[in-house]
Write an enzyme that holds these catalytic residues in place. Structure first.
Site, PDB file in Angstrom:
ATOM      1  N   SER A 100      36.015 -25.056 128.599  1.00 34.41           N
ATOM      2  CA  SER A 100      35.401 -25.544 129.832  1.00 34.41           C
ATOM      3  C   SER A 100      35.866 -26.950 130.231  1.00 34.41           C
ATOM      4  O   SER A 100      36.045 -27.201 131.430  1.00 34.41           O
ATOM      5  CB  SER A 100      33.877 -25.473 129.728  1.00 34.41           C
ATOM      6  OG  SER A 100      33.402 -26.115 128.568  1.00 34.41           O
ATOM      7  N   GLU A 118      29.675 -33.853 122.802  1.00 37.41           N
ATOM      8  CA  GLU A 118      30.026 -33.013 121.665  1.00 37.41           C
ATOM      9  C   GLU A 118      29.622 -33.721 120.382  1.00 37.41           C
ATOM     10  O   GLU A 118      29.939 -34.901 120.192  1.00 37.41           O
ATOM     11  CB  GLU A 118      31.527 -32.712 121.648  1.00 37.41           C
ATOM     12  CG  GLU A 118      31.983 -31.860 120.474  1.00 37.41           C
ATOM     13  CD  GLU A 118      31.215 -30.539 120.363  1.00 37.41           C
ATOM     14  OE1 GLU A 118      30.690 -30.271 119.260  1.00 37.41           O
ATOM     15  OE2 GLU A 118      31.135 -29.813 121.374  1.00 37.41           O
ATOM     16  N   ASP A 147      24.031 -35.608 121.262  1.00 42.73           N
ATOM     17  CA  ASP A 147      23.376 -34.354 121.621  1.00 42.73           C
ATOM     18  C   ASP A 147      23.324 -34.248 123.140  1.00 42.73           C
ATOM     19  O   ASP A 147      22.687 -35.065 123.817  1.00 42.73           O
ATOM     20  CB  ASP A 147      21.965 -34.340 121.038  1.00 42.73           C
ATOM     21  CG  ASP A 147      21.181 -33.081 121.374  1.00 42.73           C
ATOM     22  OD1 ASP A 147      21.758 -32.165 121.997  1.00 42.73           O
ATOM     23  OD2 ASP A 147      19.991 -33.012 121.009  1.00 42.73           O
ATOM     24  N   GLY A 148      23.984 -33.236 123.668  1.00 38.91           N
ATOM     25  CA  GLY A 148      24.036 -33.089 125.116  1.00 38.91           C
ATOM     26  C   GLY A 148      22.701 -32.814 125.762  1.00 38.91           C
ATOM     27  O   GLY A 148      22.491 -33.135 126.940  1.00 38.91           O
ATOM     28  N   ASP A 168      25.811 -24.978 127.203  1.00 39.62           N
ATOM     29  CA  ASP A 168      26.469 -23.923 126.429  1.00 39.62           C
ATOM     30  C   ASP A 168      26.380 -24.219 124.934  1.00 39.62           C
ATOM     31  O   ASP A 168      27.392 -24.423 124.269  1.00 39.62           O
ATOM     32  CB  ASP A 168      27.935 -23.847 126.880  1.00 39.62           C
ATOM     33  CG  ASP A 168      28.733 -22.799 126.124  1.00 39.62           C
ATOM     34  OD1 ASP A 168      28.143 -21.805 125.681  1.00 39.62           O
ATOM     35  OD2 ASP A 168      29.955 -22.986 125.969  1.00 39.62           O
TER      36      ASP A 168
END
Length: 327
Positions: A100, A118, A147-148, A168
């Protein structure tokens, strides 16, 4: 926590669905001159070698991207996706698969921004190398080892008030389903007009089905697509399909999916249980399809499409059975 590596699953049927939709959304955003941001909460490595140690060992691409290459009469959603893949494989042989981040950068214009999250220590190193090779500008792209789910909050709303948030996670941890749902809810509070695209696995876990039902109760515009390629395994392991839930979708997306999903179901079917669903907030009726054809065999190893589209790598290794954690 860090056992998952997406390279093992690069180019599989779940990537096809997720990335074809991603490319469509970005293409739609590009129809207006106004700049936008893309926030990718679980970016991965960005680029994958389909003949490398991980993807080459699993061979999952054989039942994913390889089946699309040279298949007759692909719909526009798939044609656009395949053009993007081809641009990363100028020699005409599909040995590189863009994740992506790479697909997003391929679509972005100079005025647009990409923000990547990431946590995996190896994946982020590969991602940084990938972005250097793609020649990205530090002003356009930023990577955070974070942490997204939490990192996205401080970026919303983006200064441009136009944007896409791609969520995702690996879903190795069952809590990821709850975190994903909460991330969308929190995101909408900060950025009500934003487009949120969520990928999730179709696995025999109650959390996946509960999350999907909860999404459909959100008081927003949405499109929900699922693609099942085979019957669930008797042991309950493995990935038999995947879903994409898009909040505030492009108005063109539903019609493109309505044209593409039957074709994808037939092309990617591994047995007679292959099917798809397509629902939306505007039209709640489910459109389901099932392939009546026999399971589609893997593409011939040396096939090269007559029309010049990217061909699968000659000698692609046959798939080895392994139970992926998500894709």
């Amino acid at each position: 926590m860090f056992s998952y590596r997406h390279a093992f699953h690069a180019g599989n049927h779940a990537d096809v669905l997720k990335h074809a939709i991603l490319v469509q959304i970005l293409d739609y955003f590009n129809h207006k001159d106004a700049p936008y941001w893309v926030i990718d909460t679980h970016a991965g490595a960005g680029m994958y070698a389909l003949d490398g140690e991980w993807a080459g060992q699993s061979g999952e691409v054989i039942d994913g991207l390889d089946r699309l290459l040279g298949a007759p009469q692909p719909p526009e959603l798939i044609t656009r996706y395949l053009r993007a893949i081809q641009d990363f494989n100028p020699d005409g042989v599909a040995n590189r698969y863009p994740g992506s981040p790479a697909l997003t950068l391929h679509a972005l214009r100079a005025q647009d921004k990409l923000r990547l999250f990431e946590l995996h220590p190896t994946e982020i190193e590969v991602l940084e190398t990938t972005l250097r090779h793609l020649g990205t500008s530090r002003r356009q792209v930023a990577i955070a080892r974070e942490d997204g789910f939490t990192g996205m909050k401080r970026l919303l709303p983006p200064p441009t008030r136009r944007g896409l948030v791609l969520i995702d996670p690996a879903y190795e941890d069952k809590q990821d389903y709850r975190h994903t749902l909460q991330a969308v809810r929190d995101g909408l509070e900060r950025f009500a007009s934003g487009c949120f695209a969520v990928w999730y696995p179709l696995v025999q876990r109650v959390q996946a089905h509960e999350m999907a039902r909860a999404f459909e109760r959100l008081p927003v515009e949405w499109v929900h697509a699922t693609l099942t390629v085979r019957k669930p395994s008797a042991d309950g392991l493995g990935l038999h399909g995947s879903g994409m839930f898009i909040v505030n979708p492009p108005w063109t997306l539903h019609e493109e999916l309505r044209a593409a999903l039957p074709w994808l179901t037939k092309t990617l079917a591994q047995d007679e249980h292959a099917r798809h669903t397509l629902t939306s907030s505007a039209q709640s009726a489910v459109s389901a399809g099932a392939s009546a054809a026999s399971p589609v065999k893997a593409a011939p190893q040396s096939r090269r499409p007559a029309d010049g589209r990217t061909a699968p790598r000659a000698g692609r290794a046959p798939a080895q059975k392994r139970s992926p954690s998500r894709k």
